[in-house]
Design a protein around this motif. Structure first.
Motif, PDB file in Angstrom:
ATOM      1  N   THR A   1       1.058  -1.613  -0.161  1.00 35.96           N
ATOM      2  CA  THR A   1      -0.106  -0.284  -0.002  1.00 35.96           C
ATOM      3  C   THR A   1       1.128   1.345  -0.386  1.00 35.96           C
ATOM      4  N   LEU A   2       2.146   1.298   0.027  1.00 39.15           N
ATOM      5  CA  LEU A   2       3.215   1.851   0.537  1.00 39.15           C
ATOM      6  C   LEU A   2       4.030   2.019  -0.892  1.00 39.15           C
ATOM      7  N   GLN A   3       3.975   1.609  -0.976  1.00 43.72           N
ATOM      8  CA  GLN A   3       4.923   1.087  -2.521  1.00 43.72           C
ATOM      9  C   GLN A   3       4.751   2.453  -3.847  1.00 43.72           C
ATOM     10  N   ASP A   4       3.745   2.104  -4.095  1.00 42.09           N
ATOM     11  CA  ASP A   4       2.506   3.186  -4.728  1.00 42.09           C
ATOM     12  C   ASP A   4       3.670   4.627  -5.300  1.00 42.09           C
ATOM     13  N   ARG A   5       3.861   5.272  -2.916  1.00 38.82           N
ATOM     14  CA  ARG A   5       4.622   6.576  -3.950  1.00 38.82           C
ATOM     15  C   ARG A   5       6.402   5.958  -4.135  1.00 38.82           C
ATOM     16  N   HIS A   6       6.081   5.133  -4.900  1.00 39.17           N
ATOM     17  CA  HIS A   6       7.452   4.850  -5.040  1.00 39.17           C
ATOM     18  C   HIS A   6       8.960   4.797  -4.001  1.00 39.17           C
ATOM     19  N   LEU A   7       9.955   4.336  -4.847  1.00 39.79           N
ATOM     20  CA  LEU A   7      11.756   3.309  -3.829  1.00 39.79           C
ATOM     21  C   LEU A   7      12.242   4.222  -4.390  1.00 39.79           C
ATOM     22  N   PHE A   8      13.828   4.353  -3.904  1.00 34.79           N
ATOM     23  CA  PHE A   8      14.287   6.006  -4.386  1.00 34.79           C
ATOM     24  C   PHE A   8      15.372   4.668  -3.749  1.00 34.79           C
ATOM     25  N   VAL A   9      16.349   4.565  -4.361  1.00 37.38           N
ATOM     26  CA  VAL A   9      17.927   3.416  -3.710  1.00 37.38           C
ATOM     27  C   VAL A   9      19.025   3.837  -4.481  1.00 37.38           C
ATOM     28  N   ILE A  10      19.449   4.793  -3.098  1.00 36.46           N
ATOM     29  CA  ILE A  10      21.363   5.838  -4.001  1.00 36.46           C
ATOM     30  C   ILE A  10      22.002   4.988  -2.967  1.00 36.46           C
ATOM     31  N   GLY A  11      22.994   4.596  -4.134  1.00 35.74           N
ATOM     32  CA  GLY A  11      23.771   3.971  -3.512  1.00 35.74           C
ATOM     33  C   GLY A  11      25.060   3.614  -4.625  1.00 35.74           C
ATOM     34  N   ASP A  12      26.526   3.509  -4.199  1.00 39.51           N
ATOM     35  CA  ASP A  12      27.655   3.379  -5.158  1.00 39.51           C
ATOM     36  C   ASP A  12      27.391   2.087  -5.891  1.00 39.51           C
ATOM     37  N   THR A  13      28.828   2.103  -6.393  1.00 37.13           N
ATOM     38  CA  THR A  13      28.998   0.960  -7.493  1.00 37.13           C
ATOM     39  C   THR A  13      29.508  -0.363  -6.072  1.00 37.13           C
ATOM     40  N   GLY A  14      29.035  -1.916  -6.280  1.00 37.30           N
ATOM     41  CA  GLY A  14      28.937  -1.998  -4.663  1.00 37.30           C
ATOM     42  C   GLY A  14      28.628  -1.875  -3.628  1.00 37.30           C
ATOM     43  N   SER A  15      27.103  -1.015  -2.894  1.00 34.24           N
ATOM     44  CA  SER A  15      26.521  -1.278  -2.063  1.00 34.24           C
ATOM     45  C   SER A  15      25.440  -2.124  -2.117  1.00 34.24           C
ATOM     46  N   GLY A  16      25.425  -2.612  -2.950  1.00 36.52           N
ATOM     47  CA  GLY A  16      24.325  -4.077  -2.002  1.00 36.52           C
ATOM     48  C   GLY A  16      22.929  -3.474  -3.349  1.00 36.52           C
ATOM     49  N   LYS A  17      23.059  -2.740  -3.923  1.00 34.75           N
ATOM     50  CA  LYS A  17      21.402  -2.398  -4.904  1.00 34.75           C
ATOM     51  C   LYS A  17      20.606  -3.250  -5.182  1.00 34.75           C
ATOM     52  N   SER A  18      21.634  -4.870  -5.675  1.00 38.14           N
ATOM     53  CA  SER A  18      21.475  -5.741  -6.723  1.00 38.14           C
ATOM     54  C   SER A  18      20.933  -6.483  -5.939  1.00 38.14           C
ATOM     55  N   VAL A  19      21.490  -6.555  -4.647  1.00 34.75           N
ATOM     56  CA  VAL A  19      20.615  -7.655  -3.507  1.00 34.75           C
ATOM     57  C   VAL A  19      19.654  -7.037  -3.008  1.00 34.75           C
ATOM     58  N   LEU A  20      19.406  -5.842  -3.253  1.00 33.57           N
ATOM     59  CA  LEU A  20      18.278  -5.156  -2.414  1.00 33.57           C
ATOM     60  C   LEU A  20      17.031  -5.320  -3.228  1.00 33.57           C
ATOM     61  N   THR A  21      17.434  -4.994  -4.702  1.00 35.71           N
ATOM     62  CA  THR A  21      16.081  -5.683  -5.436  1.00 35.71           C
ATOM     63  C   THR A  21      15.950  -6.387  -5.655  1.00 35.71           C
ATOM     64  N   THR A  22      17.082  -8.362  -5.708  1.00 36.91           N
ATOM     65  CA  THR A  22      16.700  -8.994  -5.521  1.00 36.91           C
ATOM     66  C   THR A  22      15.732  -9.458  -4.518  1.00 36.91           C
ATOM     67  N   SER A  23      15.632  -9.045  -3.453  1.00 35.96           N
ATOM     68  CA  SER A  23      15.144  -9.272  -1.965  1.00 35.96           C
ATOM     69  C   SER A  23      14.095  -8.973  -2.609  1.00 35.96           C
ATOM     70  N   ALA A  24      13.343  -7.978  -2.929  1.00 38.05           N
ATOM     71  CA  ALA A  24      12.365  -7.005  -2.975  1.00 38.05           C
ATOM     72  C   ALA A  24      11.024  -7.291  -3.800  1.00 38.05           C
ATOM     73  N   MET A  25      11.758  -7.687  -5.828  1.00 38.43           N
ATOM     74  CA  MET A  25      11.223  -8.671  -6.161  1.00 38.43           C
ATOM     75  C   MET A  25      10.933  -9.914  -5.303  1.00 38.43           C
ATOM     76  N   LEU A  26      11.614 -10.517  -5.119  1.00 39.82           N
ATOM     77  CA  LEU A  26      11.168 -11.285  -4.364  1.00 39.82           C
ATOM     78  C   LEU A  26      10.336 -11.781  -3.718  1.00 39.82           C
ATOM     79  N   SER A  27       9.879 -10.999  -2.583  1.00 39.23           N
ATOM     80  CA  SER A  27       9.200 -10.756  -2.195  1.00 39.23           C
ATOM     81  C   SER A  27       7.980  -9.992  -2.610  1.00 39.23           C
ATOM     82  N   ASN A  28       8.053  -9.246  -3.697  1.00 37.94           N
ATOM     83  CA  ASN A  28       6.167  -8.903  -3.801  1.00 37.94           C
ATOM     84  C   ASN A  28       5.705  -9.703  -4.976  1.00 37.94           C
ATOM     85  N   VAL A  29       6.637 -10.646  -5.506  1.00 40.53           N
ATOM     86  CA  VAL A  29       5.706 -12.151  -6.209  1.00 40.53           C
ATOM     87  C   VAL A  29       4.756 -12.248  -5.456  1.00 40.53           C
ATOM     88  N   GLU A  30       5.488 -12.337  -3.896  1.00 36.95           N
ATOM     89  CA  GLU A  30       4.655 -13.352  -3.214  1.00 36.95           C
ATOM     90  C   GLU A  30       3.552 -12.138  -2.674  1.00 36.95           C
TER      91      GLU A  30
END
Length: 810
Positions: A19-48
């Motif tokens: 219900t709060l995701q439609d306000r969008h999510l902004f992830v700010i981090g340098d290369t190697g900060s873990g944005k990719s893993v964060l994206t994977t976890s977010a997608m995986l949880s949203n599938v369910e």
């Protein structure tokens, strides 16, 4: 995971509800900060958690797509309801200039064609640069009005191709004949255009044609823009059985068909040129936005809430500062879109175009911020501030963030004040992810690879377009084959089956011979005969190497054995061809494992992709890699299927090979062998006199390569390392094995640049024993620039880099 003031985990993980995701999510981090893993976890949880689609743009091509799929495979025991587009291989079968979905949703024709024209202009501006594209106002107006005219309700159509637009502009320029239109305003525009001074007219239309040519002449983009989907006509009279239906639908992709489904769609941009990446991204976002708008129009008379669409744009800095992303941020919420946008710093959203407000939209409209250790910007600190946490306090907290930590400011519920920002730490990577504590094991990884290959194949068949080839099929390999041909398929040569031949060489099946296309002299159907037929009236240098097929084949099965086999003759031929290739049995002109994709072998055998899929599923064939090119490996069961024995001392063993060695590993060994030969054995100042592959040591261990002196003493060692789930155990073991030989040089060859860093990490922090190497390097440092001098490692080279380098290496 939220952290306390002393950086200890605090209760339960933080979850951002749908219900709060439609306000969008902004992830700010340098290369190697873990944005990719964060994206994977977010997608995986949203599938369910959500019932709409998850759409990932793996824009940087750093492996996020495949890493997510491994985690998805583990979590859901398969890849059902997943579509995967490798955009370096296939294009989504979009009808870019199709206004039918917009018209069906109730939009007027004028509104529909204007939207298509506007999105097309932004794509062209993205390719050329906005300043250059919009610098010729009259030329851009000519493009827009020609496209609008092609959608005329009387003289036009609802779906056009880019080729139609290109030809319309060329016709106006050369013949002064604009497209017919029933629109009075367009009629007046074209009349005024034709009345202009000839030089001005030529300049305006010449500028328009030049802009459109950027796409029309690009083999990577033209197939996508020229594709027009034609739905198959339903003909009930042709159905022989009411229960039997044949799906002969042409491939088709449109977000209109996706946005209401509970599915996952992944676009993997790989190592594409940045300019082409940008164009394809804008095309896809344009199609998504049109689909969302069409759904919104159709939903006006319905009270049912449509499924939310979750879009993940990671590292999309080159398209983030565009009007399309600006629109997605500002209006997406009202159309059921949730956007997760990942950048290295907010300033990447800033644009010199004064009409583009993406930067302001991101800071003001996005509800949830997840910020890592980045350079502090005043605007960012202000955006994260609350009534009780002023900007200076936010800036101070950002400056103190450590690697792997994030400052999180969640979105607020409607009418509530913004929550206080809190410090958090990334959760562990999900199971199955290569960086997790439980990555895929060997058997799981092989099963995943098969599922991955089948998913990509299914996506291709249902929704994909191949890139156009500059090499048309030869007469011998084109055309429809009769189903009875398989019974008499020739299995002692590939020449009757190949889809490639040099332009001036033909194959005469009646006499099983090659013929010179100029003088019709005949030659043997072998690689030697191929060389002679080419050089009869031409030169080898004039021939595209990919057009020289494998000629000889020796399928070691009798006709009776082939009849009893579960596999077709063509499938057996492909297994044999791949096996010969991985055993380096071909003349380099026919096939060179170091440089040639095995897609070429598929063309030489004349086998379709959907005939290869069952071989992968049965584990007779394995898909190794697509880097640096497509490679398959025939498994031990596959060898048995084609009657290939595997004898120690002949096919594997000291100086010969490894048991069950993959094509990818063989490529690495060959690259390393050539390097050792050139850099050591051929160097008169080196003590190395011979390079021995697969060198067996006294303790039964084996070196991938050893350079020895005249007395047989090891001077140089080399190890080709393929990264797997056991990297922290296998790599230190290989290091110790080489160090025990006390060589003057210990060279590691890796398949990708990232693999060099994984090896170094495993040696810095091994699973057992002390660190082998203390030195570390930034992730951006190419492995060939490592400066390490230990008995177990003196150099690390990516295979592709080493292959393409001169022998003048230190």
């Amino acid at each position: 995971m939220p952290l306390t003031d002393d950086r200890q985990p605090y209760q339960n993980p933080f979850v951002l509800p749908p219900t709060l995701q439609d306000r969008h999510l902004f992830v700010i981090g340098d290369t190697g900060s873990g944005k990719s893993v964060l994206t994977t976890s977010a997608m995986l949880s949203n599938v369910e958690a959500t019932d709409g689609p998850e759409i990932l743009f793996d824009y940087k091509g750093g492996g996020t797509a495949e890493e997510y799929l491994q985690a998805h495979y583990t979590a859901y025991d398969g890849l059902e309801d997943v579509s995967y587009f490798d955009l370096t291989e296939i294009l989504p079968a979009l009808s870019i200039f199709d206004i039918r979905p917009l018209l069906d949703s109730g939009l007027s024709r004028e509104e529909a064609r204007s939207r298509i024209a506007g999105h097309y202009e932004e794509i062209l501006a993205g390719l050329m640069g906005e300043e250059q594209y919009y610098g010729a106002t009259e030329s851009t107006k000519a493009i827009r009005n020609h496209l609008r005219a092609l959608y005329d309700p009387i003289h036009g159509t609802d779906a056009v191709s880019h080729k139609d637009l290109y030809r319309a502009l060329q016709r106006t320029l050369s013949d002064r004949t604009p497209p017919p239109t029933s629109d009075e305003r367009l009629t007046e525009y074209f009349a005024g255009l034709l009345e202009r001074d000839r030089d001005v007219f030529n300049m305006v239309l010449g500028g328009a044609v030049a802009r459109v040519e950027i796409i029309a002449t690009d083999d990577r983009l033209a197939p996508l823009f020229d594709h027009v989907y034609t739905p198959p006509e339903s003909d009930e009279s042709n159905e022989s059985d009411e229960h039997e239906t044949i799906d002969d639908s042409p491939p088709h992709f449109d977000f209109t068909d996706v946005i209401d489904d509970d599915t996952v769609v992944i676009f993997d941009f790989g190592g594409m040129e940045e300019r082409i990446k940008r164009a394809l991204t804008l095309v896809l976002l344009s199609n998504l936005w049109i689909a969302l708008k069409a759904r919104s129009e159709a939903q006006k008379t319905s009270h049912q809430q449509p499924p939310r669409v979750n879009l993940y744009l990671e590292e999309a800095k080159d398209i983030a500062a565009t009007q399309l992303v600006d629109t997605l941020l500002s209006q997406g919420r009202s159309f059921g879109l949730s956007l997760m946008l990942g950048v290295q710093f907010p300033g990447q959203l800033d644009s010199p175009d004064p009409s583009n407000h993406t930067y302001e939209e991101a800071l003001n409209e996005i509800g949830t911020f997840v910020v890592g250790n980045v350079s502090i910007e005043d605007d960012l600190a202000k955006a994260l501030a609350t009534d009780d946490v002023p900007p200076r306090n936010v800036a101070r907290r950002l400056a103190a963030i450590r690697h792997g930590e994030w400052l999180v400011r969640p979105a607020a519920t409607f009418g509530s004040p913004a929550p206080r920002p809190f410090l958090g730490r990334s959760l562990p990577a999900p199971d199955g992810h290569p960086a997790s504590e439980t990555p895929l094991g060997d058997e799981q990884y092989q099963a995943f690879n098969t599922a991955f290959e089948l998913t990509a194949l299914e996506t291709w068949n249902e929704a994909g377009l191949k890139y156009e080839s500059n090499h048309p099929s030869t007469e011998s390999g084109s055309g429809d084959e009769d189903t009875t041909e398989e019974a008499s398929l020739r299995v002692d040569s590939l020449l009757p089956h190949t889809k490639r031949l040099p332009e001036y060489v033909s194959y005469d099946e009646s006499i099983h011979a090659l013929c010179c296309g100029s003088c019709e002299n005949r030659y043997d159907p072998t690689i030697e005969g191929m060389k002679r037929s080419i050089e009869c009236c031409r030169s080898l240098t004039e021939v595209e190497p990919d057009d020289i097929p494998v000629c000889d084949i020796n399928l070691k099965l009798t006709a009776e054995e082939r009849d009893l086999s579960d596999w077709s003759d063509r499938q057996l031929l492909f297994l044999q061809t791949v096996y010969n290739a991985q055993q380096l049995r071909y003349d380099p002109l026919e096939y060179d494992l170091l440089h040639d994709s095995m897609i070429r072998l598929q063309e030489y055998v004349g086998i379709e992709t959907d005939e290869i899929a069952p071989l992968l599923e049965a584990d007779l064939l394995r898909h190794d890699t697509d880097h640096p090119h497509r490679l398959y490996t025939v498994s031990s069961e596959g060898r048995s299927t084609i009657g290939e024995s595997y004898r120690k001392g002949v096919d594997y063993g000291h100086g010969v090979g490894d048991l069950d060695e993959s094509s990818e590993h063989i490529l690495g060994v060959e690259v390393a062998r050539k390097h050792l030969e050139e850099a050591y054995a051929e160097d008169p100042q080196s003590e190395v006199t011979e390079v021995i592959p697969y060198y067996e040591l006294d303790d039964q261990h084996r070196l991938d390569l050893a350079g020895v002196d005249a007395d047989g003493e090891i001077i140089v060692t080399a190890e080709v390392e393929r990264i797997n789930h056991d990297v922290r155990r296998a790599v230190p073991a290989d290091f110790d094995k080489m160090a025990a030989c006390e060589p003057e040089a210990a060279i590691w060859v890796v398949m990708k640049q990232a693999d060099g860093h994984k090896i170094l990490s495993a040696l810095n922090d091994p699973l057992e024993g002390p660190p082998r190497i203390e030195k570390t390097y930034a992730k951006t440092t190419p492995p060939q620039q490592f400066r390490i001098d230990t008995p177990g490692m003196t150099a690390v080279y990516p295979a592709e880099w080493l292959r393409d380098r001169s022998p003048d290496l230190p």
